[in-house]
Design a protein around this motif. Sequence first.
Motif, PDB file in Angstrom:
ATOM      1  N   GLU A  31      35.201  41.743  43.365  1.00 24.42           N
ATOM      2  CA  GLU A  31      33.909  42.675  41.935  1.00 24.42           C
ATOM      3  C   GLU A  31      32.815  42.450  42.604  1.00 24.42           C
ATOM      4  O   GLU A  31      32.076  42.395  43.930  1.00 24.42           O
ATOM      5  N   ASP A  32      32.098  41.855  41.851  1.00 19.64           N
ATOM      6  CA  ASP A  32      30.130  41.526  41.777  1.00 19.64           C
ATOM      7  C   ASP A  32      30.745  40.135  42.739  1.00 19.64           C
ATOM      8  O   ASP A  32      29.061  39.774  43.251  1.00 19.64           O
ATOM      9  N   GLU A  33      31.138  39.425  42.927  1.00 26.66           N
ATOM     10  CA  GLU A  33      32.151  38.367  43.206  1.00 26.66           C
ATOM     11  C   GLU A  33      31.530  36.730  42.848  1.00 26.66           C
ATOM     12  O   GLU A  33      30.871  35.351  43.232  1.00 26.66           O
ATOM     13  N   TRP A  34      31.024  37.365  41.610  1.00 29.14           N
ATOM     14  CA  TRP A  34      30.937  35.923  40.514  1.00 29.14           C
ATOM     15  C   TRP A  34      31.344  34.879  40.545  1.00 29.14           C
ATOM     16  O   TRP A  34      31.131  34.090  40.475  1.00 29.14           O
ATOM     17  N   SER A  35      32.726  34.596  40.670  1.00 29.60           N
ATOM     18  CA  SER A  35      33.959  34.091  41.101  1.00 29.60           C
ATOM     19  C   SER A  35      34.019  32.451  42.413  1.00 29.60           C
ATOM     20  O   SER A  35      33.922  31.867  42.221  1.00 29.60           O
ATOM     21  N   LEU A  36      33.836  34.258  43.848  1.00 31.09           N
ATOM     22  CA  LEU A  36      33.077  33.316  44.607  1.00 31.09           C
ATOM     23  C   LEU A  36      31.996  32.568  44.449  1.00 31.09           C
ATOM     24  O   LEU A  36      31.997  31.057  45.052  1.00 31.09           O
ATOM     25  N   GLY A 163      42.337  41.341  43.834  1.00 32.85           N
ATOM     26  CA  GLY A 163      41.203  42.125  43.298  1.00 32.85           C
ATOM     27  C   GLY A 163      40.537  42.747  44.085  1.00 32.85           C
ATOM     28  O   GLY A 163      40.934  43.788  45.165  1.00 32.85           O
ATOM     29  N   ARG A 164      39.829  43.872  42.832  1.00 34.10           N
ATOM     30  CA  ARG A 164      39.166  44.819  43.932  1.00 34.10           C
ATOM     31  C   ARG A 164      37.732  44.282  45.056  1.00 34.10           C
ATOM     32  O   ARG A 164      36.570  44.528  44.782  1.00 34.10           O
TER      33      ARG A 164
END
Length: 250
Positions: A31-36, A163-164
């Motif tokens: 997704e928006d790579e927030w978790s990364l 995840g997407r």
Amino acid sequence: MATITNVTEYQAIAKQKLPKMVYDYYASGAEDEWSLSENRNAFTRILFRPRILIDVSKIDMTTTVLGFKISMPIMIAPTAMQKMAHPEGEYATARAASAAGTIMTLSSWATSSVEEVASTGPGIRFFQLYVYKDRNVVAQLVRRAERAGFKAIALTVDTPRLGRREADIKNRFTLPPFLTLKNFEGLDLGKMDEANDSGLASYVAGQIDRSLSWKDVQWLQTITSLPILVKGVLTAEDGKILVCSFFNYS
């Protein structure tokens, strides 16, 4: 090649050397790579409280995990498809972990099989596992890990669906045709029509069981005597349920 003095330098070198599709697979998140981003930021918030006037001429960083003594409190996490980055892939990682005196966890989506990794020599290895719709596939993977001398099963529970990964979508990611998911070779995959290796990879990814629940963790206990590490517990509430489930605490 310049001398590498910091682990962060590997990422810049990898970006230069790897094909974009491969680099993006390793470096990106969903997704928006927030978790990364948040994972990286979380490490920056960990601070040391140094104590002074302590004899540090001899440092002992050894610890134990499941009773296995390792040289430091650092293990190698499961990373899929390592031969996309280097011809030796998981072979090299297994040798490095053994030389460093720590534990390697092999991804079930590895490009080297549990048997091949075991053939690299001595070492403490765990096997990462997804639960698939066909429980027979799960049982076959567990039995192979046991026979290959792996010491624990690391069950991934936080991925009922993948995840997407937008970078992979843009790159139209596929496993290179000269590679395959080696742990699935020779398994009875039921109705799978194994037309080609990229078809196998797509099939395996689509077979993760979204109905995975606590009862499946208990089922896994009935088919193996190996310790089971539950990978992906993110809340105290789930941690408590897990302990009660495993140890029958009230």
